[in-house]
Design a protein around this motif. Sequence first.
Motif, PDB file in Angstrom:
ATOM      1  N   ASP A  62       0.834  -1.207   0.000  1.00  0.00           N
ATOM      2  CA  ASP A  62       0.000   0.000   0.000  1.00  0.00           C
ATOM      3  C   ASP A  62       0.870   1.258   0.000  1.00  0.00           C
ATOM      4  OD1 ASP A  62      -2.176  -1.690   0.101  1.00  0.00           O
ATOM      5  OD2 ASP A  62      -2.573  -1.377   2.248  1.00  0.00           O
ATOM      6  N   SER A  63       1.916   1.243   0.801  1.00  0.00           N
ATOM      7  CA  SER A  63       2.817   2.398   0.875  1.00  0.00           C
ATOM      8  C   SER A  63       3.519   2.633  -0.451  1.00  0.00           C
ATOM      9  CB  SER A  63       3.870   2.190   1.973  1.00  0.00           C
ATOM     10  OG  SER A  63       3.262   2.125   3.227  1.00  0.00           O
ATOM     11  N   ILE A  64       3.965   1.560  -1.077  1.00  0.00           N
ATOM     12  CA  ILE A  64       4.652   1.699  -2.368  1.00  0.00           C
ATOM     13  C   ILE A  64       3.727   2.340  -3.396  1.00  0.00           C
ATOM     14  CG2 ILE A  64       5.545   0.379  -4.338  1.00  0.00           C
ATOM     15  CD1 ILE A  64       6.885  -1.491  -2.276  1.00  0.00           C
ATOM     16  N   ALA A  65       2.469   1.920  -3.428  1.00  0.00           N
ATOM     17  CA  ALA A  65       1.519   2.502  -4.376  1.00  0.00           C
ATOM     18  C   ALA A  65       1.342   3.997  -4.113  1.00  0.00           C
ATOM     19  CB  ALA A  65       0.182   1.781  -4.283  1.00  0.00           C
ATOM     20  N   GLN A  66       1.236   4.380  -2.852  1.00  0.00           N
ATOM     21  CA  GLN A  66       1.052   5.793  -2.522  1.00  0.00           C
ATOM     22  C   GLN A  66       2.303   6.610  -2.815  1.00  0.00           C
ATOM     23  OE1 GLN A  66      -0.261   5.860   1.540  1.00  0.00           O
ATOM     24  NE2 GLN A  66      -2.273   5.010   1.037  1.00  0.00           N
ATOM     25  N   LEU A  75      11.451   6.706  -1.337  1.00  0.00           N
ATOM     26  CA  LEU A  75      10.621   5.959  -0.391  1.00  0.00           C
ATOM     27  C   LEU A  75      10.134   4.646  -0.987  1.00  0.00           C
ATOM     28  CD1 LEU A  75       8.595   8.918   1.156  1.00  0.00           C
ATOM     29  CD2 LEU A  75      10.567   7.720   2.118  1.00  0.00           C
ATOM     30  N   VAL A  76       9.880   4.637  -2.289  1.00  0.00           N
ATOM     31  CA  VAL A  76       9.502   3.392  -2.971  1.00  0.00           C
ATOM     32  C   VAL A  76      10.632   2.382  -2.850  1.00  0.00           C
ATOM     33  CG1 VAL A  76       9.004   2.348  -5.221  1.00  0.00           C
ATOM     34  CG2 VAL A  76       7.877   4.482  -4.572  1.00  0.00           C
ATOM     35  N   ASP A  77      11.863   2.837  -3.056  1.00  0.00           N
ATOM     36  CA  ASP A  77      13.019   1.947  -2.951  1.00  0.00           C
ATOM     37  C   ASP A  77      13.175   1.391  -1.538  1.00  0.00           C
ATOM     38  OD1 ASP A  77      13.534   2.423  -5.623  1.00  0.00           O
ATOM     39  OD2 ASP A  77      15.092   3.929  -5.230  1.00  0.00           O
ATOM     40  N   ALA A  78      12.982   2.241  -0.531  1.00  0.00           N
ATOM     41  CA  ALA A  78      13.111   1.798   0.862  1.00  0.00           C
ATOM     42  C   ALA A  78      12.049   0.755   1.201  1.00  0.00           C
ATOM     43  CB  ALA A  78      12.991   2.998   1.806  1.00  0.00           C
ATOM     44  N   GLU A  79      10.816   1.002   0.786  1.00  0.00           N
ATOM     45  CA  GLU A  79       9.735   0.055   1.057  1.00  0.00           C
ATOM     46  C   GLU A  79       9.941  -1.246   0.280  1.00  0.00           C
ATOM     47  OE1 GLU A  79       7.045   0.412   3.255  1.00  0.00           O
ATOM     48  OE2 GLU A  79       8.078   2.212   3.915  1.00  0.00           O
ATOM     49  N   SER A  80      10.441  -1.152  -0.930  1.00  0.00           N
ATOM     50  CA  SER A  80      10.703  -2.350  -1.734  1.00  0.00           C
ATOM     51  C   SER A  80      11.779  -3.214  -1.079  1.00  0.00           C
ATOM     52  CB  SER A  80      11.141  -1.968  -3.146  1.00  0.00           C
ATOM     53  OG  SER A  80      10.109  -1.293  -3.815  1.00  0.00           O
TER      54      SER A  80
END
Length: 149
Positions: A62-66, A75-80
Amino acid sequence: MTIKERINEDVRNAMRAREARRVGALRLLLAAIKQREVDERIELDDTAVVAVINRMLKQRRDSIAQYAAAGRQDLVDAESFEMELLAGYLPVGLSASEISDAVTTAIAETSARGPADMGKVMAVLRAKLAGGADMGEVSRLVRSRLTGS
């Protein structure tokens, strides 16, 4: 070795190797496990730990999509990174044909006739497939089978 013991060992190894991102992600996982143990006053077994990991994976998706929608690639990279790390603690997933067979069996066992019976079917499948399949995908498959689409 239980999943929780493996996570603790990996935290120690990551600390020795000075892998700060890995240590941080693993500590978040341990904190979530500990929080659930304190809340429920129980010692979590592997099945319950897998449920915690699955919940955290869903949060990461969900966080990556947002973050992607907001254009925050950092932030996408960190969540991934955290997602990949968490997924490593899940048991090997079932194949699509195994999931399909389980859905067919569960529908037959519960004598489900339509969408109103979806809850009964999902209850049976949750017990059978815990940790081995993405329950969101299973739910979509059950819904499509029960609606005939």
